[in-house]
Design an enzyme around this catalytic site. Sequence first.
Site, PDB file in Angstrom:
ATOM      1  N   SER A 131       0.813  -1.219   0.000  1.00  0.00           N
ATOM      2  CA  SER A 131       0.000   0.000   0.000  1.00  0.00           C
ATOM      3  C   SER A 131       0.847   1.270   0.000  1.00  0.00           C
ATOM      4  CB  SER A 131      -0.927   0.008   1.233  1.00  0.00           C
ATOM      5  OG  SER A 131      -1.845  -1.061   1.181  1.00  0.00           O
ATOM      6  N   ILE A 156       2.446 -10.519  -8.880  1.00  0.00           N
ATOM      7  CA  ILE A 156       2.260  -9.974 -10.218  1.00  0.00           C
ATOM      8  C   ILE A 156       1.314 -10.867 -11.018  1.00  0.00           C
ATOM      9  CG2 ILE A 156       3.401  -9.159 -12.301  1.00  0.00           C
ATOM     10  CD1 ILE A 156       4.115  -7.685  -9.619  1.00  0.00           C
ATOM     11  N   THR A 157       0.173 -10.313 -11.367  1.00  0.00           N
ATOM     12  CA  THR A 157      -0.863 -11.049 -12.089  1.00  0.00           C
ATOM     13  C   THR A 157      -0.366 -11.466 -13.468  1.00  0.00           C
ATOM     14  OG1 THR A 157      -2.638  -9.913 -10.920  1.00  0.00           O
ATOM     15  CG2 THR A 157      -3.203 -10.919 -13.022  1.00  0.00           C
ATOM     16  N   GLN A 278     -39.431 -15.218   4.178  1.00  0.00           N
ATOM     17  CA  GLN A 278     -39.035 -13.813   4.219  1.00  0.00           C
ATOM     18  C   GLN A 278     -37.540 -13.644   4.474  1.00  0.00           C
ATOM     19  OE1 GLN A 278     -40.070 -11.034   7.578  1.00  0.00           O
ATOM     20  NE2 GLN A 278     -41.391 -10.112   6.006  1.00  0.00           N
ATOM     21  N   GLN A 335     -24.741 -18.630   2.193  1.00  0.00           N
ATOM     22  CA  GLN A 335     -25.644 -18.881   3.313  1.00  0.00           C
ATOM     23  C   GLN A 335     -26.976 -19.456   2.817  1.00  0.00           C
ATOM     24  OE1 GLN A 335     -24.457 -18.523   6.252  1.00  0.00           O
ATOM     25  NE2 GLN A 335     -26.219 -18.807   7.586  1.00  0.00           N
ATOM     26  N   GLU A 362      -4.969  -3.882  -5.987  1.00  0.00           N
ATOM     27  CA  GLU A 362      -5.118  -2.548  -6.583  1.00  0.00           C
ATOM     28  C   GLU A 362      -5.655  -1.535  -5.569  1.00  0.00           C
ATOM     29  OE1 GLU A 362      -6.312  -2.079 -10.591  1.00  0.00           O
ATOM     30  OE2 GLU A 362      -5.773  -4.130 -11.121  1.00  0.00           O
ATOM     31  N   THR A 364      -6.229  -1.647  -1.114  1.00  0.00           N
ATOM     32  CA  THR A 364      -7.169  -2.232  -0.160  1.00  0.00           C
ATOM     33  C   THR A 364      -8.335  -1.281   0.104  1.00  0.00           C
ATOM     34  OG1 THR A 364      -6.020  -1.260   1.727  1.00  0.00           O
ATOM     35  CG2 THR A 364      -5.268  -3.440   0.990  1.00  0.00           C
ATOM     36  N   SER A 365      -9.354  -1.794   0.754  1.00  0.00           N
ATOM     37  CA  SER A 365     -10.498  -0.935   1.113  1.00  0.00           C
ATOM     38  C   SER A 365     -10.049   0.231   1.986  1.00  0.00           C
ATOM     39  CB  SER A 365     -11.564  -1.754   1.855  1.00  0.00           C
ATOM     40  OG  SER A 365     -12.183  -2.673   0.981  1.00  0.00           O
ATOM     41  N   GLU A 366      -9.073  -0.024   2.833  1.00  0.00           N
ATOM     42  CA  GLU A 366      -8.579   1.035   3.714  1.00  0.00           C
ATOM     43  C   GLU A 366      -7.888   2.132   2.909  1.00  0.00           C
ATOM     44  OE1 GLU A 366      -9.753  -2.366   5.670  1.00  0.00           O
ATOM     45  OE2 GLU A 366      -8.115  -2.319   4.207  1.00  0.00           O
TER      46      GLU A 366
END
Length: 379
Positions: A131, A156-157, A278, A335, A362, A364-366
Amino acid sequence: MPYTITAEQEMVRLMARDFARRELEPLAARRDREELFPADVVKKMGQLGLLGMMVPAQYGGAGAGAVSYCLALQEIAYSCASTAVTMSVANLSTEPLLKFGDEQQKTRYLFRLAAGDLLGCFALTEPGAGSDPGSLQIRAQDKGDHYLINGTKVFITHGAYADVVNLIARTGPEKGNKGLSAFIIEKGTPGFSVGSREDKMGLRASNTVELIFEDCRVAKDNLIGRPGLGFKIAMSALDSGRIGIASQAIGISRACLDEAVRYARERKQFGRSISSFQAIQWMIADMATSIEAAHLLSLSAALKKDQGVPFTKEASMAKLFSSEAANRTAYLALQIHGGYGYVKDFKVERLYRDARATTIYEGTSEIQRLVIAREILRD
């Protein structure tokens, strides 16, 4: 942001959908199980224009734009998220050349990248720098008529299958984000080799490796832009890449929803279909709502990119929301399947594993939250 998909964009989506259902869906489970990189399929994607969607026609690309790319990538990810990663990174690898490359570099590489004759990858991450690009240690020393590169890149993709690498390396004495430069390096260059392969939880048909550079001699012509532009080039590419990961996450989410709906209609408990309960209906409602929201966010970012206006904030918002929505949707889909969702005979098990990486790579969420906050506070 109300946005009506054009007839041309819808045609691209349907083309990608047909290709994905015909070429990817039937073998996706086997490729995941046996970790088979779909090299033959990737070649076909190049022939269809799916690997150079943002490359203008003058350089052999489809010139389809980011919205079409977003729609097409969703359809690829619906059938095989591993192949969608390859498509995303292949398109990302054209961005540095398009924005910062000289005419010679564009002519030399873009035609073949767009056609699928070459496969490109993007090498930023290192063992001690994920990061934080300012911590990059790989060094490219200026030797007068060439650079000498030493260091290692990780995660590396499709690095083992790539023909060219977009590499970010340190060229200057400055610390942090300054002093970084970008290079394009061809497979087979002396001193450049592929290291170990990662054994991943998900996206197992997407090859992920380390790249090793040991006294790798690279001509000055392989420098993209000027020295010191590396951080800017990397961040620009990642902005576009985040639209790709958002689209991949949406495709996974759509597949999760369809699998959950199909199973809920077929599964009988207490004398009736579980889709009549429901608790199940609310899960499905939440899944569908989050998918629609993610889709609109990704279109917003893609449209701004097509319009040529800044889209950093929108790309991070789309990536953040879509990737976290994919993880929630995969959780709910599994679930709903109950115990059957936990076994490999059901597609939802693979989707659950594939979704997990979308909140990590690419940015992180952070990191996305940091980017979004920075862009808002800058206004």
